[in-house]
Design a protein around this motif. Structure first.
Motif, PDB file in Angstrom:
ATOM      1  N   GLY A 101      20.104  16.120  21.164  1.00  0.00           N
ATOM      2  CA  GLY A 101      21.199  16.903  21.731  1.00  0.00           C
ATOM      3  C   GLY A 101      22.324  16.114  22.382  1.00  0.00           C
ATOM      4  O   GLY A 101      23.350  16.684  22.733  1.00  0.00           O
ATOM      5  N   ILE A 102      22.165  14.793  22.521  1.00  0.00           N
ATOM      6  CA  ILE A 102      23.126  14.104  23.379  1.00  0.00           C
ATOM      7  C   ILE A 102      24.496  13.894  22.709  1.00  0.00           C
ATOM      8  O   ILE A 102      25.466  13.646  23.400  1.00  0.00           O
ATOM      9  CB  ILE A 102      22.574  12.766  23.932  1.00  0.00           C
ATOM     10  CG1 ILE A 102      22.194  11.810  22.814  1.00  0.00           C
ATOM     11  CG2 ILE A 102      21.383  13.006  24.825  1.00  0.00           C
ATOM     12  CD1 ILE A 102      21.789  10.439  23.341  1.00  0.00           C
ATOM     13  N   LEU A 103      24.575  13.992  21.389  1.00  0.00           N
ATOM     14  CA  LEU A 103      25.883  13.812  20.742  1.00  0.00           C
ATOM     15  C   LEU A 103      26.474  15.127  20.228  1.00  0.00           C
ATOM     16  O   LEU A 103      27.503  15.123  19.560  1.00  0.00           O
ATOM     17  CB  LEU A 103      25.745  12.820  19.570  1.00  0.00           C
ATOM     18  CG  LEU A 103      25.369  11.392  19.957  1.00  0.00           C
ATOM     19  CD1 LEU A 103      25.235  10.517  18.713  1.00  0.00           C
ATOM     20  CD2 LEU A 103      26.403  10.781  20.903  1.00  0.00           C
ATOM     21  N   ILE A 104      25.819  16.240  20.534  1.00  0.00           N
ATOM     22  CA  ILE A 104      26.316  17.528  20.033  1.00  0.00           C
ATOM     23  C   ILE A 104      27.568  17.930  20.822  1.00  0.00           C
ATOM     24  O   ILE A 104      27.526  18.035  22.044  1.00  0.00           O
ATOM     25  CB  ILE A 104      25.241  18.626  20.209  1.00  0.00           C
ATOM     26  CG1 ILE A 104      23.965  18.237  19.482  1.00  0.00           C
ATOM     27  CG2 ILE A 104      25.762  19.991  19.816  1.00  0.00           C
ATOM     28  CD1 ILE A 104      23.788  18.752  18.113  1.00  0.00           C
ATOM     29  N   ASP A 105      28.666  18.114  20.105  1.00  0.00           N
ATOM     30  CA  ASP A 105      29.877  18.629  20.754  1.00  0.00           C
ATOM     31  C   ASP A 105      30.449  19.761  19.897  1.00  0.00           C
ATOM     32  O   ASP A 105      29.858  20.126  18.872  1.00  0.00           O
ATOM     33  CB  ASP A 105      30.898  17.506  20.992  1.00  0.00           C
ATOM     34  CG  ASP A 105      31.324  16.843  19.689  1.00  0.00           C
ATOM     35  OD1 ASP A 105      31.066  17.425  18.606  1.00  0.00           O
ATOM     36  OD2 ASP A 105      31.914  15.749  19.742  1.00  0.00           O
ATOM     37  N   GLU A 106      31.613  20.313  20.304  1.00  0.00           N
ATOM     38  CA  GLU A 106      32.157  21.460  19.570  1.00  0.00           C
ATOM     39  C   GLU A 106      32.434  21.132  18.104  1.00  0.00           C
ATOM     40  O   GLU A 106      32.196  21.957  17.229  1.00  0.00           O
ATOM     41  CB  GLU A 106      33.458  21.961  20.220  1.00  0.00           C
ATOM     42  CG  GLU A 106      33.202  22.909  21.359  1.00  0.00           C
ATOM     43  CD  GLU A 106      33.806  22.390  22.652  1.00  0.00           C
ATOM     44  OE1 GLU A 106      34.136  21.179  22.707  1.00  0.00           O
ATOM     45  OE2 GLU A 106      33.926  23.184  23.596  1.00  0.00           O
ATOM     46  N   ASP A 107      32.938  19.912  17.841  1.00  0.00           N
ATOM     47  CA  ASP A 107      33.263  19.560  16.454  1.00  0.00           C
ATOM     48  C   ASP A 107      31.997  19.526  15.589  1.00  0.00           C
ATOM     49  O   ASP A 107      31.991  19.979  14.447  1.00  0.00           O
ATOM     50  CB  ASP A 107      33.950  18.183  16.407  1.00  0.00           C
ATOM     51  CG  ASP A 107      35.337  18.252  17.034  1.00  0.00           C
ATOM     52  OD1 ASP A 107      35.873  19.373  17.129  1.00  0.00           O
ATOM     53  OD2 ASP A 107      35.865  17.198  17.426  1.00  0.00           O
ATOM     54  N   TRP A 108      30.935  18.962  16.160  1.00  0.00           N
ATOM     55  CA  TRP A 108      29.666  18.928  15.412  1.00  0.00           C
ATOM     56  C   TRP A 108      29.171  20.354  15.164  1.00  0.00           C
ATOM     57  O   TRP A 108      28.743  20.683  14.050  1.00  0.00           O
ATOM     58  CB  TRP A 108      28.590  18.170  16.210  1.00  0.00           C
ATOM     59  CG  TRP A 108      28.446  16.726  15.828  1.00  0.00           C
ATOM     60  CD1 TRP A 108      28.802  15.640  16.569  1.00  0.00           C
ATOM     61  CD2 TRP A 108      27.884  16.208  14.608  1.00  0.00           C
ATOM     62  NE1 TRP A 108      28.499  14.480  15.888  1.00  0.00           N
ATOM     63  CE2 TRP A 108      27.934  14.798  14.688  1.00  0.00           C
ATOM     64  CE3 TRP A 108      27.355  16.792  13.465  1.00  0.00           C
ATOM     65  CZ2 TRP A 108      27.466  13.967  13.662  1.00  0.00           C
ATOM     66  CZ3 TRP A 108      26.892  15.967  12.436  1.00  0.00           C
ATOM     67  CH2 TRP A 108      26.957  14.574  12.545  1.00  0.00           C
ATOM     68  N   ILE A 109      29.254  21.188  16.182  1.00  0.00           N
ATOM     69  CA  ILE A 109      28.732  22.554  16.019  1.00  0.00           C
ATOM     70  C   ILE A 109      29.546  23.310  14.970  1.00  0.00           C
ATOM     71  O   ILE A 109      28.990  23.980  14.097  1.00  0.00           O
ATOM     72  CB  ILE A 109      28.718  23.310  17.367  1.00  0.00           C
ATOM     73  CG1 ILE A 109      27.790  22.581  18.343  1.00  0.00           C
ATOM     74  CG2 ILE A 109      28.256  24.750  17.182  1.00  0.00           C
ATOM     75  CD1 ILE A 109      27.835  23.102  19.771  1.00  0.00           C
ATOM     76  N   ASP A 110      30.883  23.156  15.016  1.00  0.00           N
ATOM     77  CA  ASP A 110      31.722  23.822  14.004  1.00  0.00           C
ATOM     78  C   ASP A 110      31.320  23.368  12.603  1.00  0.00           C
ATOM     79  O   ASP A 110      31.168  24.178  11.685  1.00  0.00           O
ATOM     80  CB  ASP A 110      33.205  23.468  14.219  1.00  0.00           C
ATOM     81  CG  ASP A 110      33.789  24.204  15.415  1.00  0.00           C
ATOM     82  OD1 ASP A 110      33.183  25.200  15.841  1.00  0.00           O
ATOM     83  OD2 ASP A 110      34.848  23.754  15.921  1.00  0.00           O
ATOM     84  N   ALA A 111      31.158  22.041  12.447  1.00  0.00           N
ATOM     85  CA  ALA A 111      30.863  21.491  11.113  1.00  0.00           C
ATOM     86  C   ALA A 111      29.490  21.962  10.627  1.00  0.00           C
ATOM     87  O   ALA A 111      29.332  22.367   9.466  1.00  0.00           O
ATOM     88  CB  ALA A 111      30.916  19.964  11.168  1.00  0.00           C
ATOM     89  N   LEU A 112      28.477  21.922  11.500  1.00  0.00           N
ATOM     90  CA  LEU A 112      27.126  22.320  11.093  1.00  0.00           C
ATOM     91  C   LEU A 112      27.058  23.824  10.838  1.00  0.00           C
ATOM     92  O   LEU A 112      26.419  24.281   9.882  1.00  0.00           O
ATOM     93  CB  LEU A 112      26.103  21.905  12.159  1.00  0.00           C
ATOM     94  CG  LEU A 112      25.961  20.384  12.363  1.00  0.00           C
ATOM     95  CD1 LEU A 112      25.056  20.089  13.552  1.00  0.00           C
ATOM     96  CD2 LEU A 112      25.428  19.692  11.114  1.00  0.00           C
ATOM     97  N   ALA A 113      27.761  24.586  11.682  1.00  0.00           N
ATOM     98  CA  ALA A 113      27.747  26.047  11.496  1.00  0.00           C
ATOM     99  C   ALA A 113      28.398  26.414  10.165  1.00  0.00           C
ATOM    100  O   ALA A 113      27.923  27.297   9.453  1.00  0.00           O
ATOM    101  CB  ALA A 113      28.471  26.730  12.654  1.00  0.00           C
ATOM    102  N   ALA A 114      29.477  25.709   9.807  1.00  0.00           N
ATOM    103  CA  ALA A 114      30.162  26.015   8.543  1.00  0.00           C
ATOM    104  C   ALA A 114      29.230  25.788   7.354  1.00  0.00           C
ATOM    105  O   ALA A 114      29.370  26.419   6.306  1.00  0.00           O
ATOM    106  CB  ALA A 114      31.422  25.151   8.414  1.00  0.00           C
ATOM    107  N   GLN A 115      28.281  24.869   7.505  1.00  0.00           N
ATOM    108  CA  GLN A 115      27.329  24.584   6.423  1.00  0.00           C
ATOM    109  C   GLN A 115      26.021  25.357   6.578  1.00  0.00           C
ATOM    110  O   GLN A 115      25.106  25.199   5.779  1.00  0.00           O
ATOM    111  CB  GLN A 115      26.999  23.076   6.410  1.00  0.00           C
ATOM    112  CG  GLN A 115      28.170  22.184   6.075  1.00  0.00           C
ATOM    113  CD  GLN A 115      28.622  22.374   4.623  1.00  0.00           C
ATOM    114  OE1 GLN A 115      27.835  22.749   3.760  1.00  0.00           O
ATOM    115  NE2 GLN A 115      29.881  22.117   4.352  1.00  0.00           N
TER     116      GLN A 115
END
Ligand code: SF4
Length: 305
Positions: free
Chosen positions: A31-45
């Motif tokens: 969890g330590i590198l999870i930020d909004e950009d990561w969440i947007d990218a993973l959610a899109a996939q």
């Protein structure tokens, strides 16, 4: 790997394999590198995320340190907050995973779970075996700890709160299949492709001894069918058939199945042993059986043989 490269890789794998196989992608993260950009990218996939969190700060930070020796509690909590507030958060994030530590009071752990308000709270026993036994911590055994945590969860009776480890035991008591290999003696049909292309058994076996997962197989040189010809892989693919005599005669073998295979290891006898957590599993599974029987009897749903 970085976000752009990972997403590109997911799209390429999906485009090549999808006509034949519907692939699900998921990540277990500290969890330590999870930020909004990561969440947007993973959610899109549609990539599902599970986070590792060992409980309240003083317990989590005792186990999970970064390279500077600093605890990661605040960063994991930030990641949970970001995931929970994301519009697609509930779809991709629902579970945190905690390693059982008997020195934590089960009720404190349970209250912490309610506070973070994440639907799923999965438990994992620390990796240990007969040659490298589990650390003894606190006054409770691992089994007694899980019994107390089970009762808190069971008595809460909220179908939207899930503990997969307990649900798997309940499923097995009622004869339903389960999808994990850490209990129940199910044949293990999971294989790992490491980042260098090596094909290996699951990482948990690495707790037995250094190099155990090195099969000499790789995606560069082998087909996946070659893996099933390997004697070690065959051993864990037969599941409960490979259990020792004591497990095969055990009253709860259908639910326990000798526990998690890496936890059966002994450097003198290999895997032909009960789990190093045998007494803990016996206590927990018999307790769950007892509680379920009492509920069914109370509801008039259990017919005596
Ligand atoms: S409770 Fe112990 S003896 Fe029974 S199946 Fe599990 S590990 Fe084997």
């Amino acid at each position: 790997m970085g976000r752009v490269r990972l997403i590109d890789w997911i799209e390429r794998v999906r485009s090549i394999i999808r006509p034949a196989v519907d692939i699900r992608f998921s990540i277990q993260s500290n969890g330590i590198l999870i930020d909004e950009d990561w969440i947007d990218a993973l959610a899109a996939q549609g990539v599902r995320i599970g986070l590792s969190l060992d409980g309240p700060r003083r317990f989590h930070d005792a186990h999970r340190l970064d390279h500077k020796g600093l605890g990661s509690f605040d960063r994991v909590m930030d990641a949970i907050g970001l995931l929970r507030s994301h519009p697609r958060g509930p779809e991709i994030f629902s579970t945190v995973m905690a390693v059982v530590d008997p020195s934590v009071d089960p009720s404190e752990m349970f209250d912490f779970w309610q506070e973070i308000d994440v639907p799923g709270f999965d438990l994992s026993l620390p990796h240990a075996n007969w040659s490298s036994p589990p650390p003894v911590k606190g006054d409770r055994s691992y089994g007694a700890w899980m019994v107390e945590f089970f009762d808190l969860w069971f008595d809460q009776n909220r179908p939207d709160r899930s503990v997969r480890y307990f649900e798997n035991i309940l499923r097995m008591i009622f004869g339903f299949p389960i999808s994990t290999d850490n209990i129940g003696g199910r044949p293990v049909d999971v294989i790992v492709v490491e980042t260098d292309g090596s094909i290996e058994p699951t990482d948990a076996f690495k707790s037995c001894f250094d190099g155990i997962t090195k099969l000499g197989l790789s995606v560069q040189n082998n087909a996946f069918d070659d893996v099933s010809a390997n004697p070690f892989v065959r051993d864990f693919q037969v599941g409960a058939k490979a259990l020792c005599r004591r497990c095969k005669r055990c009253d709860i073998v259908n639910e326990c199945g000798g526990g998690y295979m890496p936890h059966r290891y002994d450097e003198a006898t290999g895997f032909a042993n009960p789990s190093v957590y045998c007494s803990d599993l016996m206590l927990l599974i018999n307790h769950i059986r007892g509680r379920v029987c009492r509920v069914l009897q109370h509801e008039g749903l259990m017919v005596e043989a």
